[in-house]
Design an enzyme around this catalytic site. Sequence first.
Site, PDB file in Angstrom:
ATOM      1  N   HIS A  19       4.624 -10.376   2.595  1.00 18.09           N
ATOM      2  CA  HIS A  19       3.800 -11.397   3.265  1.00 18.09           C
ATOM      3  C   HIS A  19       2.968 -12.243   2.310  1.00 18.09           C
ATOM      4  O   HIS A  19       2.444 -13.273   2.703  1.00 18.09           O
ATOM      5  CB  HIS A  19       2.906 -10.749   4.334  1.00 18.09           C
ATOM      6  CG  HIS A  19       1.751  -9.972   3.813  1.00 18.09           C
ATOM      7  ND1 HIS A  19       0.476 -10.469   3.803  1.00 18.09           N
ATOM      8  CD2 HIS A  19       1.677  -8.721   3.319  1.00 18.09           C
ATOM      9  CE1 HIS A  19      -0.347  -9.549   3.322  1.00 18.09           C
ATOM     10  NE2 HIS A  19       0.357  -8.491   3.022  1.00 18.09           N
ATOM     11  N   GLN A  52       0.956  -9.846  -6.242  1.00 16.48           N
ATOM     12  CA  GLN A  52       0.568 -11.257  -6.357  1.00 16.48           C
ATOM     13  C   GLN A  52       1.491 -12.022  -7.299  1.00 16.48           C
ATOM     14  O   GLN A  52       1.779 -13.202  -7.071  1.00 16.48           O
ATOM     15  CB  GLN A  52      -0.883 -11.362  -6.838  1.00 16.48           C
ATOM     16  CG  GLN A  52      -1.908 -10.743  -5.909  1.00 16.48           C
ATOM     17  CD  GLN A  52      -2.014 -11.468  -4.568  1.00 16.48           C
ATOM     18  OE1 GLN A  52      -1.501 -12.577  -4.383  1.00 16.48           O
ATOM     19  NE2 GLN A  52      -2.692 -10.840  -3.610  1.00 16.48           N
ATOM     20  N   CYS A  91      -8.804  -7.220   1.359  1.00 15.50           N
ATOM     21  CA  CYS A  91      -8.927  -5.821   1.761  1.00 15.50           C
ATOM     22  C   CYS A  91     -10.355  -5.315   1.670  1.00 15.50           C
ATOM     23  O   CYS A  91     -10.652  -4.214   2.110  1.00 15.50           O
ATOM     24  CB  CYS A  91      -8.012  -4.948   0.911  1.00 15.50           C
ATOM     25  SG  CYS A  91      -6.274  -5.363   1.106  1.00 15.50           S
ATOM     26  N   SER A 102       5.099  -6.831  -1.948  1.00 19.95           N
ATOM     27  CA  SER A 102       4.987  -6.993  -0.503  1.00 19.95           C
ATOM     28  C   SER A 102       5.582  -8.339  -0.110  1.00 19.95           C
ATOM     29  O   SER A 102       5.582  -9.280  -0.909  1.00 19.95           O
ATOM     30  CB  SER A 102       3.511  -6.921  -0.094  1.00 19.95           C
ATOM     31  OG  SER A 102       3.355  -7.118   1.284  1.00 19.95           O
ATOM     32  N   THR A 162       0.826  -1.208   0.000  1.00 23.22           N
ATOM     33  CA  THR A 162       0.000   0.000   0.000  1.00 23.22           C
ATOM     34  C   THR A 162       0.859   1.257   0.000  1.00 23.22           C
ATOM     35  O   THR A 162       0.657   2.173  -0.803  1.00 23.22           O
ATOM     36  CB  THR A 162      -0.963  -0.003   1.199  1.00 23.22           C
ATOM     37  OG1 THR A 162      -1.900  -1.077   1.054  1.00 23.22           O
ATOM     38  CG2 THR A 162      -1.720   1.302   1.304  1.00 23.22           C
TER      39      THR A 162
END
Length: 395
Positions: A204, A182, A338, A202, A77
Amino acid sequence: MTGPEHPYFYLDGCATAPLRESVISCMIRAQQESWGNPSSLHRIGCDAAESLERARLSISNSLGADRSDILFCSGATESAHLALIGLAKTQSPGRLVISSVEHPAVAAAAQQLVACGWTIEEWPVDAFGKIQMEHLDRLLQAPTKIVSLIWGQSEVGTLQPIQVVGEACRSKRIPFHTDATQVLSQGCPNWNELPVDLLTASAHKCGGPRGIGLLLFRQEIAERIQPLFAGGEQENGLRAGTECPVLAQGMAAAFRDIASCQANQIELSGSGIASVRDALLALLCQNDAIRLNGHPTERLPHHLSMLVSDRHGQPMSGRALVRALDREGIAASSGSACSSGRDSDSPILKAMGVDPLWRRSGLRLSLGYWINPATLTEINDRIQNAIDRMNHNLA
């Protein structure tokens, strides 16, 4: 009830992936050896700074980048906001083009620019969630100054043709950003071969820790980015705040694992994740109530998006099905993590032209390295049981 004889199956890797064993051991070691503040000048601080830079170098090696191309931040984000808002701050307002199926983080960043005089245009998609390429020339004309496209859509799995769009943007000197969160969870693309100026990812989603992400950027773009908030001069003055070598080392370990599997073509005991996904889909689609959503072939390799109907052929509530699956010992999602907590139309399915009655019937299954292919039959049986129980409860 779960246990050795009734295990709980986690099929929500697009929301977050379980930590890899290599990540855990790497982070424990980093916490013991590199817990200092990387900006401190004493020995403890220097050890932390060295650990941070070793992590940056490792990630750059995994992605075919230079270590100076990598900026650490709190997650995808922040990365997307820094890419779009940080770049827009240094130029006069123009048009930002995004797809109509962007992640909420990118859509929110775009909306913030409206107050600064920017206009936002959404690139239309087809029924599979793929951008309509007939709009390419028009959307890259003035006053377009930035283009941002999600590479792999998290809710429906569709992949966008970023190679074609990126090359077109480069020919017109338009900065091109992609949210690759992704995609990077499944493989490490070569940064030097991508026609992309800014890339968001990201940790995680990759089996790394939460709380850290990265922004990859070309050096010629760096001087055109303005930081989002003021403070220290960390990350070459682009991201204030004390860096965390422990999280950076965890992210680096996750990318090393992914790159190693990719190089050796070993994943899930020699079977690619896409083949495992397809085997599960074949089992699920024996039930006529389940149909695939998103692009049938040009999709994330670990991703299944489906629309589910009840025994009367009517849409089944995706949120209710997720709860029923949890009782059967399966973790799944009704859409993007989200936004799945809201009982409202999916903006992604709306953009794809899905009938309003069906926009709440989505089910997302996302697999990963932790899935044993031998369990697919049991997973399918539990999903069918959940659907049967919901049908049984119909009036």
